[in-house]
Design a protein around this motif. Structure first.
Motif, short mmCIF file in Angstrom:
data_model
loop_
_atom_site.label_atom_id
_atom_site.label_comp_id
_atom_site.label_asym_id
_atom_site.label_seq_id
_atom_site.Cartn_x
_atom_site.Cartn_y
_atom_site.Cartn_z
N PHE A 72 0.82 -1.21 0.00
CA PHE A 72 0.00 0.00 0.00
C PHE A 72 0.86 1.26 0.00
O PHE A 72 0.44 2.29 -0.55
CB PHE A 72 -1.03 -0.01 1.13
CG PHE A 72 -2.20 -0.89 0.82
CD1 PHE A 72 -2.99 -0.66 -0.29
CD2 PHE A 72 -2.51 -1.96 1.63
CE1 PHE A 72 -4.06 -1.48 -0.61
CE2 PHE A 72 -3.59 -2.79 1.34
CZ PHE A 72 -4.37 -2.55 0.22
N SER A 73 2.03 1.21 0.57
CA SER A 73 2.94 2.35 0.49
C SER A 73 3.38 2.58 -0.95
O SER A 73 3.40 3.72 -1.44
CB SER A 73 4.16 2.13 1.40
OG SER A 73 3.76 2.07 2.75
N VAL A 74 3.70 1.50 -1.64
CA VAL A 74 4.07 1.59 -3.06
C VAL A 74 2.88 2.06 -3.88
O VAL A 74 3.02 2.89 -4.79
CB VAL A 74 4.62 0.24 -3.56
CG1 VAL A 74 4.76 0.23 -5.08
CG2 VAL A 74 5.95 -0.07 -2.90
N GLU A 80 0.60 8.80 -6.73
CA GLU A 80 1.18 10.15 -6.80
C GLU A 80 1.83 10.38 -8.17
O GLU A 80 1.69 11.45 -8.76
CB GLU A 80 2.21 10.36 -5.68
CG GLU A 80 1.60 10.56 -4.32
CD GLU A 80 0.70 11.77 -4.24
OE1 GLU A 80 1.06 12.85 -4.76
OE2 GLU A 80 -0.39 11.64 -3.66
N VAL A 81 2.52 9.38 -8.69
CA VAL A 81 3.09 9.48 -10.04
C VAL A 81 1.97 9.65 -11.05
O VAL A 81 2.05 10.49 -11.95
CB VAL A 81 3.96 8.25 -10.36
CG1 VAL A 81 4.36 8.24 -11.83
CG2 VAL A 81 5.20 8.21 -9.47
N SER A 87 -3.87 15.43 -14.69
CA SER A 87 -4.47 16.73 -15.04
C SER A 87 -3.49 17.84 -14.71
O SER A 87 -2.48 17.64 -14.05
CB SER A 87 -5.77 16.95 -14.27
OG SER A 87 -5.50 17.36 -12.95
N ALA A 88 -3.85 19.03 -15.16
CA ALA A 88 -3.02 20.20 -14.87
C ALA A 88 -3.14 20.62 -13.41
O ALA A 88 -2.34 21.40 -12.92
CB ALA A 88 -3.43 21.35 -15.78
N TYR A 89 -4.17 20.11 -12.70
CA TYR A 89 -4.42 20.52 -11.33
C TYR A 89 -3.78 19.60 -10.29
O TYR A 89 -3.83 19.87 -9.11
CB TYR A 89 -5.93 20.58 -11.06
CG TYR A 89 -6.63 21.52 -11.99
CD1 TYR A 89 -6.56 22.90 -11.78
CD2 TYR A 89 -7.35 21.05 -13.07
CE1 TYR A 89 -7.20 23.77 -12.65
CE2 TYR A 89 -7.99 21.92 -13.94
CZ TYR A 89 -7.90 23.28 -13.72
OH TYR A 89 -8.52 24.13 -14.57
N ARG A 90 -3.22 18.49 -10.74
CA ARG A 90 -2.61 17.52 -9.84
C ARG A 90 -1.11 17.49 -10.05
O ARG A 90 -0.61 17.80 -11.13
CB ARG A 90 -3.18 16.12 -10.11
CG ARG A 90 -4.64 15.98 -9.82
CD ARG A 90 -4.82 15.49 -8.42
NE ARG A 90 -6.20 15.15 -8.18
CZ ARG A 90 -6.59 14.42 -7.17
NH1 ARG A 90 -5.72 13.93 -6.35
NH2 ARG A 90 -7.86 14.19 -6.96
N HIS A 91 -0.39 17.06 -9.03
CA HIS A 91 1.06 16.92 -9.14
C HIS A 91 1.56 15.87 -8.16
O HIS A 91 0.85 15.50 -7.22
CB HIS A 91 1.74 18.27 -8.88
CG HIS A 91 1.49 18.79 -7.49
ND1 HIS A 91 0.32 19.42 -7.16
CD2 HIS A 91 2.24 18.75 -6.37
CE1 HIS A 91 0.36 19.76 -5.88
NE2 HIS A 91 1.51 19.36 -5.38
N PHE A 92 2.77 15.40 -8.37
CA PHE A 92 3.40 14.46 -7.45
C PHE A 92 3.75 15.21 -6.17
O PHE A 92 4.33 16.28 -6.21
CB PHE A 92 4.67 13.87 -8.08
CG PHE A 92 5.39 12.91 -7.18
CD1 PHE A 92 5.06 11.58 -7.18
CD2 PHE A 92 6.37 13.35 -6.31
CE1 PHE A 92 5.71 10.69 -6.35
CE2 PHE A 92 7.03 12.47 -5.47
CZ PHE A 92 6.69 11.13 -5.49
N ASP A 93 3.40 14.63 -5.03
CA ASP A 93 3.70 15.25 -3.75
C ASP A 93 4.29 14.18 -2.83
O ASP A 93 3.59 13.25 -2.40
CB ASP A 93 2.44 15.84 -3.14
CG ASP A 93 2.70 16.65 -1.87
OD1 ASP A 93 3.82 16.56 -1.31
OD2 ASP A 93 1.79 17.36 -1.43
N LEU A 94 5.58 14.30 -2.57
CA LEU A 94 6.26 13.33 -1.71
C LEU A 94 5.66 13.30 -0.31
O LEU A 94 5.59 12.24 0.33
CB LEU A 94 7.76 13.65 -1.66
CG LEU A 94 8.66 12.60 -1.01
CD1 LEU A 94 8.52 11.26 -1.71
CD2 LEU A 94 10.10 13.07 -1.03
#
Length: 134
Positions: A72-74, A80-81, A87-94
């Protein structure tokens, strides 16, 4: 190790529905607005705690539960990837991925408490009712 659950197919179906809802919610083009700071981190943690806790009650072995935490962590990182491309409104967030992993780890700890067998108890109770043993 799997617990001998009477309604295992139902519990698995609910779990897979939760996984599908998590994927859908994570990849929808426009994320929800939060009324408080870090609201999405709380949601990530709670969601991955729920997923890990749910499946951890079905797959009771220590190794299986640890694999669920990793899986589930993966899954959280992969979503996130996926958000970076959805979309333009989403991004990867560590930090979101970290909150997801923290939730999975929290669930792993909760599975070692008395509430870690709640689904087994519910399953047995439902089976007794279905068999007329009230």
């Amino acid at each position: 190790m799997m617990v001998g659950l009477h309604y295992r197919p139902l519990w698995l179906a609910i779990g897979y529905a939760l996984v599908a809802a998590t994927a859908w919610g994570s990849l929808t083009p426009v994320p929800p607005e939060w009324a408080f700071a870090l609201g999405d981190k709380v949601l990530h943690g709670a969601t991955y705690a729920l997923l890990t806790f749910w499946f951890g009650q079905i797959y009771r072995g220590a190794v299986a539960q640890l694999l669920l935490v990793v899986a589930f962590s993966v899954f959280g990182v992969l979503l996130e990837v996926g958000q970076a491309y959805s979309s333009a409104y989403r991004h990867f967030d560590l930090a979101d991925a970290g909150a997801s992993a923290a939730g999975a780890i929290l669930a792993w700890g909760l599975l070692r408490t008395a509430i870690g067998s709640a689904l087994t108890r519910l399953d047995g109770w439902l089976a007794e009712r279905a068999n007329g043993r009230v």
